[in-house]
Design an enzyme around this catalytic site. Structure first.
Site, mmCIF file in Angstrom:
data_model
loop_
_atom_site.group_PDB
_atom_site.id
_atom_site.type_symbol
_atom_site.label_atom_id
_atom_site.label_comp_id
_atom_site.label_asym_id
_atom_site.label_seq_id
_atom_site.Cartn_x
_atom_site.Cartn_y
_atom_site.Cartn_z
ATOM 1 N N HIS A 180 -3.243 7.764 6.321
ATOM 2 C CA HIS A 180 -3.424 6.466 5.655
ATOM 3 C C HIS A 180 -4.848 5.981 5.961
ATOM 4 O O HIS A 180 -5.547 5.553 5.062
ATOM 5 C CB HIS A 180 -2.361 5.478 6.136
ATOM 6 C CG HIS A 180 -2.320 4.222 5.341
ATOM 7 N ND1 HIS A 180 -2.108 4.207 3.986
ATOM 8 C CD2 HIS A 180 -2.488 2.916 5.703
ATOM 9 C CE1 HIS A 180 -2.140 2.961 3.542
ATOM 10 N NE2 HIS A 180 -2.384 2.157 4.563
ATOM 11 N N LYS A 228 -10.175 7.886 2.293
ATOM 12 C CA LYS A 228 -10.547 6.514 1.896
ATOM 13 C C LYS A 228 -12.020 6.228 2.159
ATOM 14 O O LYS A 228 -12.596 5.313 1.560
ATOM 15 C CB LYS A 228 -9.687 5.490 2.633
ATOM 16 C CG LYS A 228 -8.252 5.390 2.127
ATOM 17 C CD LYS A 228 -7.502 4.264 2.815
ATOM 18 C CE LYS A 228 -6.106 4.057 2.233
ATOM 19 N NZ LYS A 228 -5.134 5.079 2.678
ATOM 20 N N GLU A 249 -2.037 4.747 13.804
ATOM 21 C CA GLU A 249 -1.666 5.973 13.077
ATOM 22 C C GLU A 249 -1.878 7.201 13.952
ATOM 23 O O GLU A 249 -1.085 8.153 13.914
ATOM 24 C CB GLU A 249 -2.466 6.103 11.769
ATOM 25 C CG GLU A 249 -1.991 7.301 10.933
ATOM 26 C CD GLU A 249 -2.572 7.330 9.525
ATOM 27 O OE1 GLU A 249 -3.496 6.544 9.241
ATOM 28 O OE2 GLU A 249 -2.085 8.146 8.714
ATOM 29 N N HIS A 297 -9.796 1.984 -0.486
ATOM 30 C CA HIS A 297 -8.346 1.824 -0.375
ATOM 31 C C HIS A 297 -7.810 1.387 -1.727
ATOM 32 O O HIS A 297 -8.044 0.260 -2.167
ATOM 33 C CB HIS A 297 -8.048 0.784 0.703
ATOM 34 C CG HIS A 297 -6.607 0.736 1.114
ATOM 35 N ND1 HIS A 297 -5.596 1.350 0.401
ATOM 36 C CD2 HIS A 297 -5.991 0.146 2.183
ATOM 37 C CE1 HIS A 297 -4.437 1.140 0.997
ATOM 38 N NE2 HIS A 297 -4.654 0.418 2.085
ATOM 39 N N PHE A 329 1.570 -3.172 4.232
ATOM 40 C CA PHE A 329 1.849 -4.514 4.734
ATOM 41 C C PHE A 329 3.317 -4.804 4.417
ATOM 42 O O PHE A 329 3.829 -4.428 3.358
ATOM 43 C CB PHE A 329 0.970 -5.559 4.035
ATOM 44 C CG PHE A 329 -0.425 -5.662 4.593
ATOM 45 C CD1 PHE A 329 -0.756 -5.159 5.835
ATOM 46 C CD2 PHE A 329 -1.417 -6.302 3.861
ATOM 47 C CE1 PHE A 329 -2.045 -5.279 6.348
ATOM 48 C CE2 PHE A 329 -2.703 -6.424 4.355
ATOM 49 C CZ PHE A 329 -3.028 -5.908 5.601
ATOM 50 N N THR A 337 -9.330 0.150 9.533
ATOM 51 C CA THR A 337 -9.215 -1.121 10.262
ATOM 52 C C THR A 337 -9.141 -0.788 11.755
ATOM 53 O O THR A 337 -8.634 0.272 12.137
ATOM 54 C CB THR A 337 -7.952 -1.907 9.848
ATOM 55 O OG1 THR A 337 -6.801 -1.101 10.086
ATOM 56 C CG2 THR A 337 -8.012 -2.302 8.385
ATOM 57 N N PRO A 338 -9.625 -1.691 12.579
ATOM 58 C CA PRO A 338 -9.628 -1.408 14.020
ATOM 59 C C PRO A 338 -8.240 -1.067 14.560
ATOM 60 O O PRO A 338 -8.084 -0.123 15.342
ATOM 61 C CB PRO A 338 -10.171 -2.711 14.622
ATOM 62 C CG PRO A 338 -11.064 -3.270 13.543
ATOM 63 C CD PRO A 338 -10.363 -2.933 12.260
ATOM 64 N N CYS A 389 0.804 -1.227 0.000
ATOM 65 C CA CYS A 389 0.000 0.000 0.000
ATOM 66 C C CYS A 389 0.839 1.281 0.000
ATOM 67 O O CYS A 389 0.284 2.376 -0.029
ATOM 68 C CB CYS A 389 -0.951 -0.020 1.188
ATOM 69 S SG CYS A 389 -1.963 -1.505 1.191
#
Lengths: 105, 407
Positions: free
Chosen positions: B296, B328, B307, B333, B392, B300-301, B157
């Site tokens: 970013h 996003k 971040e 994404h 990732f 996500t949880p 990403c």
């Protein structure tokens, strides 16, 4: 001998329509139009393959498309194919050889 | 001898919320979502691009391009057009292509496996050149006869952020004068989506409000929404742009990159903060100079909390005064293309003085306690912006840009 076997023998002996080169050309032309948007009435059999407007990879892909459309398998593309006519004759000979002359399209 | 400044002279976007920079940014500030339920996938929310291939490419050419490369070329065409560079300007050896993609030709990969496992087992002879990750960069180079470096960065990403950062360095360090930089991604295919679903990081279908399935920093966020698209920039040395009489849109001022070195998928605040601090140092900027951070913010949880923590680490007390938003929520994404597209969102905030909001954020996660611009687009004078991209694998890439006039 069972009757269905007689039917099978009779069907085997029945006269067949030959798969004409015109039919092969029509299928090749249709694939060119539908898959590549190429429809040039000025293309002649004497023209070089490059006149189709396909690069080498796209030409291989075109051959792949023809395998699907004509239910044949080209083990390899002969290296001496230089003109559109050469390619038509090669494709048609493979159609005849692999389909016993029967239209399969 | 002073190093040249690096200017943005063209931008292009293809996204679910618009296939031009204008349409894209208008959707961002007006809160129009491109997220829709995907038929045949149980209503899985995705952000697909409405894209008429025939409007952009002759049929024969289209067949040589996977969808990601098609989207990339269209974004590049817009960027080059805006830059006013002519094809002749791009043909020398001091022009490069720096492009990113996480996966490459995902559509062709799916097609190839489907064919391979079918009874006949025949695979399209174009498969290799359709799937290769550098296909988009190669096609850009061929289209514009660019003869300098043609490089592809595949860093999940962060791919396109890294591509832009490396192009920025190549110009600043004098290796080239012009770069086409950005990235493209298109993985909304059965095979790719199955892989993402198996990871359990995707937003759950929301039948009542499918367009709001992506809710960054929200207490009720459930995961990311896969999008697709492309972003492209034309970067030029200030001298090159000046010589050609091209007005810069903004200046790329800094690039920071750092690795978590901890986990393949779990983000790390230290690695992210290190990248942000490095970008600030590279830009010779103070935390207080940054007027907007495009986060970013994947929704996500874990990601949004980390971040938030990393921004606090990098910015200290200043973090509370900086507007932060994740766009996003609207465009999904874009994975390898997200860095480029989101940098363009930040550059448009810089140019227009309008900060795009974080949409679908009603009740914020208590652990996400920054100013996320949740009330809607905000007018503000912005002199410098930051765009975060975290991948990732643990690669963190951060870009800082500032007003061209302030350079």
């Amino acid at each position: 001998m069972a009757s269905d076997s007689i039917e099978a023998v009779l069907q085997e002996d029945a006269p067949r329509a030959e798969y004409s080169i015109e039919q092969t050309v029509a299928t090749m032309r249709r694939a060119l139009i539908e898959n590549y948007g190429i429809d040039d009435p000025n293309l002649s059999e004497e023209a070089e393959i490059s006149a189709l407007g396909l690069d080498s990879l796209s030409f291989v892909e075109y051959a792949f498309d023809l395998e699907t459309a004509l239910h044949v398998k080209f083990d390899d593309l002969p290296r001496d194919i230089t003109t559109i006519g050469d390619f038509i004759r090669f494709v048609h000979s493979e159609v005849i050889r692999q389909s016993d002359g029967q239209p399969r399209d | 001898m002073a190093r040249p400044s690096v200017m943005v002279t063209g931008m292009g976007v293809v996204s679910a919320i618009g296939c031009s920079v204008g349409a894209f940014f208008h959707a961002l500030v007006s809160g129009r979502s491109g997220v829709r339920p995907l038929a045949g996938e149980g209503g899985l929310p995705v952000a697909s691009v409405e894209f008429d291939v025939k409007a952009h490419f002759p049929l024969a050419h289209a067949r040589t391009l996977d969808r990601f490369a098609q989207l990339g070329l269209v974004a590049v065409d817009e960027a080059v057009l805006q830059s006013k560079l002519q094809k002749a300007d791009l043909q020398g050896p001091r022009v490069g292509v720096y492009f990113g993609s996480g996966l490459g030709g995902a559509t062709a990969i799916d097609d190839a496996y489907r064919s391979f496992f079918a009874p006949e087992g025949r695979v399209n002879p174009m498969t290799v050149v359709l799937t290769m990750a550098n296909a988009a960069a190669a096609h850009i180079s061929i289209r514009y006869a660019i003869r300098g470096p043609s490089l592809t960065y595949s860093v999940a990403c962060a791919s396109s952020a890294v591509a832009i950062g490396e192009a920025f360095r190549a110009i600043r360090d004098g290796y080239i004068d012009v770069a086409i930089a950005g990235g493209a991604e298109s993985i909304i295919t059965p095979g790719s989506l199955a892989s993402w679903k198996a990871m359990r990081v995707l937003a759950t279908p929301d039948a009542s409000h499918p367009e709001a399935a992506c809710r960054p920093f929200s207490a009720d966020r459930t995961g990311l929404v896969v999008g697709e698209g492309a972003g492209a920039l034309v970067l030029e040395s200030s001298e090159h742009a000046k010589r050609g009489g091209r007005a810069p849109l903004a200046e790329i001022a800094g690039y920071g990159i750092a690795s978590d070195a901890t986990n393949l998928a779990k983000p790390d605040a230290d690695g992210q903060a290190q990248a942000m601090s490095a970008a600030l140092v590279d830009a010779i900027a103070q935390p207080s100079d940054i007027g907007y951070i495009n986060a970013h913010g994947t929704a996500t949880p874990t990601g949004d909390v980390v971040e938030t923590e990393s921004i606090r680490k990098a910015f200290g007390a200043t973090a509370d005064r900086i507007p932060v938003s994740s766009t996003k929520a609207l465009h999904g994404h874009l994975l390898g293309a997200s860095g480029a597209v989101e940098l363009i969102a930040a550059l448009m905030a810089l140019r227009t003085g309008t900060i795009p909001p974080t949409c679908h954020l009603e009740e914020r996660d208590p652990q996400c306690d920054l100013d996320y611009v949740r009330e809607g687009a905000r007018r503000a004078r912005v002199d410098a912006v930051m765009s975060n991209s975290f991948a990732f694998g643990g690669t963190n890439a951060v870009l800082v840009a500032r007003r061209a006039s302030a350079s």
